[in-house]
Motif scaffolding. Structure first.
Motif, short mmCIF file in Angstrom:
data_model
loop_
_atom_site.label_atom_id
_atom_site.label_comp_id
_atom_site.label_asym_id
_atom_site.label_seq_id
_atom_site.Cartn_x
_atom_site.Cartn_y
_atom_site.Cartn_z
N PRO A 104 -26.07 -62.22 -69.23
CA PRO A 104 -26.36 -62.52 -68.02
C PRO A 104 -26.25 -61.63 -66.90
CG PRO A 104 -26.81 -64.68 -68.96
CD PRO A 104 -25.09 -63.90 -69.65
N THR A 105 -27.24 -61.01 -65.70
CA THR A 105 -26.48 -60.28 -64.99
C THR A 105 -26.16 -61.49 -63.53
OG1 THR A 105 -27.99 -58.74 -65.09
CG2 THR A 105 -27.58 -58.90 -62.70
N ARG A 106 -27.15 -62.47 -63.29
CA ARG A 106 -26.79 -63.72 -62.24
C ARG A 106 -25.76 -64.69 -62.96
NH1 ARG A 106 -32.32 -67.30 -62.07
NH2 ARG A 106 -30.71 -68.54 -60.37
N ARG A 107 -24.76 -64.68 -61.78
CA ARG A 107 -23.54 -65.57 -61.59
C ARG A 107 -23.58 -66.81 -62.04
NH1 ARG A 107 -19.01 -66.51 -56.82
NH2 ARG A 107 -17.53 -67.30 -58.25
N SER A 108 -25.41 -67.52 -61.70
CA SER A 108 -24.86 -68.55 -62.34
C SER A 108 -26.28 -68.82 -63.80
CB SER A 108 -26.75 -69.24 -61.48
OG SER A 108 -27.63 -68.75 -62.01
N ARG A 126 -24.04 -70.43 -67.11
CA ARG A 126 -24.75 -71.58 -68.58
C ARG A 126 -24.45 -70.59 -69.60
NH1 ARG A 126 -29.52 -72.35 -70.06
NH2 ARG A 126 -30.93 -70.82 -68.79
N ALA A 127 -24.03 -68.85 -69.88
CA ALA A 127 -24.11 -68.76 -70.66
C ALA A 127 -22.82 -68.76 -71.71
CB ALA A 127 -24.65 -66.79 -70.75
N ARG A 128 -22.27 -68.74 -71.05
CA ARG A 128 -20.73 -69.09 -70.67
C ARG A 128 -20.19 -70.12 -71.32
NH1 ARG A 128 -18.24 -65.34 -66.31
NH2 ARG A 128 -17.90 -63.31 -68.11
N SER A 129 -21.40 -71.12 -71.07
CA SER A 129 -21.06 -72.36 -71.44
C SER A 129 -21.47 -72.20 -72.25
CB SER A 129 -21.28 -73.49 -70.01
OG SER A 129 -21.15 -73.18 -69.13
N ILE A 130 -22.54 -72.34 -72.97
CA ILE A 130 -23.13 -72.20 -74.38
C ILE A 130 -22.55 -72.07 -75.53
CG2 ILE A 130 -25.10 -71.48 -75.58
CD1 ILE A 130 -26.97 -71.68 -72.64
N SER A 131 -22.18 -70.49 -74.65
CA SER A 131 -21.00 -70.20 -76.31
C SER A 131 -19.87 -70.84 -76.29
CB SER A 131 -20.93 -68.77 -75.55
OG SER A 131 -22.04 -68.10 -75.59
N GLY A 132 -18.94 -71.16 -74.95
CA GLY A 132 -17.98 -72.57 -75.56
C GLY A 132 -18.47 -73.39 -75.82
N GLY A 171 -37.17 -69.00 -67.73
CA GLY A 171 -38.58 -68.44 -67.60
C GLY A 171 -39.14 -68.46 -69.38
N ASP A 172 -40.14 -67.72 -69.98
CA ASP A 172 -41.21 -67.35 -70.77
C ASP A 172 -39.87 -66.36 -71.49
OD1 ASP A 172 -41.11 -64.82 -69.14
OD2 ASP A 172 -43.46 -65.22 -69.16
N SER A 173 -39.28 -66.06 -71.36
CA SER A 173 -38.25 -65.00 -72.23
C SER A 173 -37.90 -65.40 -73.62
CB SER A 173 -36.55 -64.99 -71.55
OG SER A 173 -35.94 -64.29 -72.42
N ALA A 174 -38.23 -64.54 -74.68
CA ALA A 174 -38.02 -64.76 -75.62
C ALA A 174 -36.71 -65.36 -76.17
CB ALA A 174 -39.00 -62.95 -76.74
N TRP A 175 -35.86 -64.35 -75.14
CA TRP A 175 -33.98 -65.01 -75.53
C TRP A 175 -33.78 -65.94 -74.12
CZ3 TRP A 175 -34.22 -63.27 -80.20
CH2 TRP A 175 -34.39 -62.26 -80.67
N LEU A 176 -32.48 -66.55 -74.41
CA LEU A 176 -31.68 -67.25 -73.90
C LEU A 176 -32.35 -67.11 -72.24
CD1 LEU A 176 -28.72 -69.12 -75.55
CD2 LEU A 176 -31.40 -69.95 -75.41
N PHE A 177 -31.85 -65.97 -72.31
CA PHE A 177 -31.25 -65.46 -70.57
C PHE A 177 -32.12 -64.04 -70.21
CE2 PHE A 177 -27.49 -67.90 -71.25
CZ PHE A 177 -28.06 -69.46 -70.57
N ARG A 178 -33.84 -63.26 -70.79
CA ARG A 178 -34.31 -62.71 -70.88
C ARG A 178 -33.59 -61.22 -71.50
NH1 ARG A 178 -33.58 -64.37 -65.73
NH2 ARG A 178 -35.92 -64.92 -64.55
N ALA A 179 -32.79 -60.99 -71.45
CA ALA A 179 -32.31 -60.00 -72.69
C ALA A 179 -31.15 -60.66 -73.66
CB ALA A 179 -30.97 -58.79 -72.03
N PHE A 180 -31.32 -60.06 -74.32
CA PHE A 180 -30.96 -60.76 -76.16
C PHE A 180 -29.74 -60.03 -75.86
CE2 PHE A 180 -28.51 -59.40 -80.05
CZ PHE A 180 -29.19 -60.53 -80.84
N GLY A 181 -28.68 -61.14 -75.25
CA GLY A 181 -27.26 -60.87 -74.98
C GLY A 181 -25.82 -62.32 -76.22
N GLY A 182 -24.80 -61.75 -75.67
CA GLY A 182 -23.84 -63.17 -76.21
C GLY A 182 -24.67 -64.18 -76.64
N ALA A 183 -25.15 -64.95 -76.17
CA ALA A 183 -25.31 -66.73 -76.67
C ALA A 183 -25.92 -66.51 -76.76
CB ALA A 183 -25.92 -67.42 -75.06
#
Length: 224
Positions: free
Chosen positions: A85-89, A93-99, A145-157
């Motif tokens: 995701p774009t935001r550092r925070s 979290r995305a890296r934490s989930i992935s790890g 938020g109400d995103s379809a994906w974990l962090f708005r855009a479909f990504g690594g997590a």
């Protein structure tokens, strides 16, 4: 320069699925080399291609070999920031989930071996596996938020969770509410659906991963 991705059979290899999905999602051109898994020479074959652990996936980027899924994600992130995701925070979290997925969920993996073309398999779920499933629900419910994906855009997590979605499909596990809807969206994503179709077309059978009774999806042969 085109990369090369060394993978196992698409029907059985969850970590191969993750690396393949990410490369496709990023539009990175690559060649594929498939090494049949769970055979006496499988690890030696992977090592000969550059994977120092003998495990898949392995990404060959020029003279550089990257032989761990999260390492592949981070290597690609250097040139393709949309991995995280774009935001550092949110990236943290995305890296934490992935790890967490990378190093955990052992009970779920053991109870539900990946077998993407199988259906109506029955898993023996103990307390630890049920705790893993509950944790997956918590991750799915904590979308931005109400995103379809974990962090708005479909990504690594999201990609890290995709093989878990296939496990739930194979063993008839439906998560509750929005977590279940999220898992359904993962399975319907065009790249995930393509991987599943390719897995159905494979003919290899690994007996140790064919557990739980049920049935196997067979893709009819077509002329031409």
């Amino acid at each position: 320069m085109t990369c090369t991705l060394i993978i196992g059979q698409k029907n059985y290899s969850s970590w191969s699925m993750r690396a393949w999905l990410l490369l496709r999602a990023l539009d990175v051109p690559f060649d594929e080399v498939t090494v049949p898994l769970y055979q006496p020479q499988s690890r030696d074959a992977v090592r000969a291609l550059g994977g120092q652990t003998g495990l898949v996936p392995v990404l060959l980027d020029g003279d550089t070999a990257i032989w761990d899924t999260l390492a592949i994600f981070e290597h690609l992130y250097e040139d393709h920031p949309m991995v995280w995701p774009t935001r550092r925070s949110d990236r943290a979290r995305a890296r934490s989930i992935s790890g967490e997925i990378h190093s955990g969920f052992h009970a779920l993996r053991s109870a539900m071996p990946v077998n993407t073309r199988a259906r109506n398999r029955v898993a023996s779920l103990g307390a630890e596996a049920m705790a893993d499933i509950k944790r997956v629900e918590e991750i799915c419910d904590a979308r931005t938020g109400d995103s379809a994906w974990l962090f708005r855009a479909f990504g690594g997590a999201d990609i890290m969770l995709a093989p878990i979605a296939t496990r739930f499909q194979t063993y008839g596990m439906q998560l509750r509410g929005e977590a279940g809807n999220y898992m359904d969206r993962l399975l319907e994503h065009p790249l995930v659906a393509e991987w599943l179709r390719l897995g159905e077309a494979e003919t290899d059978v690994i007996p140790s991963l064919e557990v739980g009774g049920g049935e196997t999806v067979v893709t009819p042969e077509r002329d031409g």
